[in-house]
Design an enzyme around this catalytic site. Structure first.
Site, short mmCIF file in Angstrom:
data_model
loop_
_atom_site.label_atom_id
_atom_site.label_comp_id
_atom_site.label_asym_id
_atom_site.label_seq_id
_atom_site.Cartn_x
_atom_site.Cartn_y
_atom_site.Cartn_z
N GLY A 3 -2.74 -1.80 2.73
CA GLY A 3 -2.93 -0.34 3.22
C GLY A 3 -4.05 0.42 2.54
O GLY A 3 -4.99 -0.30 2.41
N ASP A 31 -5.07 -0.39 -4.38
CA ASP A 31 -3.92 -0.96 -4.99
C ASP A 31 -3.84 -2.57 -5.22
O ASP A 31 -3.29 -3.16 -5.98
CB ASP A 31 -2.68 -0.63 -4.33
CG ASP A 31 -2.86 -0.98 -2.93
OD1 ASP A 31 -3.82 -1.51 -2.36
OD2 ASP A 31 -1.53 -0.86 -2.19
N THR A 58 -6.75 -5.55 3.42
CA THR A 58 -6.56 -6.71 2.35
C THR A 58 -6.03 -7.80 2.84
O THR A 58 -5.15 -7.88 3.66
CB THR A 58 -5.74 -6.12 1.31
OG1 THR A 58 -6.21 -5.10 0.44
CG2 THR A 58 -5.51 -7.17 0.19
N VAL A 107 -11.26 1.83 -7.06
CA VAL A 107 -10.21 0.67 -6.94
C VAL A 107 -9.03 0.91 -6.36
O VAL A 107 -8.64 2.22 -6.52
CB VAL A 107 -10.14 0.20 -8.41
CG1 VAL A 107 -8.93 -1.03 -8.56
CG2 VAL A 107 -11.38 -0.30 -8.95
#
Length: 204
Positions: A201, A180, A149, A178
């Site tokens: 992560g 975090d 991310t 989906v």
């Protein structure tokens, strides 16, 4: 005083552009959007935006979020397809008092109504990675271990802080999965009086 921090090498060009805005007194919300859009638009980053790796059905589903540390307002989209800059859609949603986290078709309908750019986010390069992965795994499809991310926290000269994230999530994820990244308090948070954070992560 101003500053901007981000995850991973892929964010360098984005934060360099944002730096120019912040040095000239620019707003932290606009600067962080500029920085993340730069990552989303670059086709060779396999975990964000255009060129992001697809789910197990060879569709690119994107998650993104934005938070204003002055107002604590948030906006987020998840599992959105065929729109170029999900972080901008999330930032727009942060202006809403309700209905400010939208997913899948609902997010796409909102983005279309608001005039955001439609774009096929699946590149030929990503298709090659997908077909190679399917071949490697033969009958059994498991998510690729990569999940990078782009997350940022930004502070402008007025003391306003923002946080934002954008990702295509796990390679070969289940349709609709989906992580975090677009979940407030899990993938991101900003409070101008306290600080800001962004996580990267696995996402579960």
């Amino acid at each position: 005083m101003w500053g901007i921090i981000a995850t991973w090498r892929m964010a360098v060009e984005g934060i360099t552009k944002a730096k120019e805005e912040l040095e000239s007194g620019g707003d932290a919300g606009n600067a962080i959007e500029t920085a993340i859009r730069e990552v989303e638009d670059f086709p060779y980053y396999k975990s964000v935006g255009y060129g992001g790796l697809p789910n197990e059905e060879m569709e690119v589903e994107l998650d993104a979020a934005f938070m204003d540390g002055n107002t604590l307002s948030i906006g987020a989209v998840a599992a959105i397809k065929d729109f170029a800059n999900p972080v901008s859609i999330a930032k727009r949603l942060a202006k809403e008092k309700v209905n400010n986290v939208l997913v899948a078709e609902g997010a796409e309908k909102f983005a279309h109504k608001e005039g955001f750019e439609r774009k096929n986010m699946l590149t030929d390069r990503a298709k090659i990675h997908y077909r190679k992965r399917v071949k490697e795994l033969s009958q059994e499809i498991k998510p690729y271990s990569g999940h990078d991310t782009v997350g940022m926290v930004c502070l402008d000269q007025s003391g306003k802080m923002t946080a934002a994230t954008s990702t295509s999530g796990l390679f070969m994820k289940k349709k609709g999965r989906v992580g975090d990244s677009p979940i407030v308090g899990s993938g991101f948070y900003a409070d101008s009086e306290v600080g800001g954070a962004s996580a990267t992560g696995l996402g579960e």
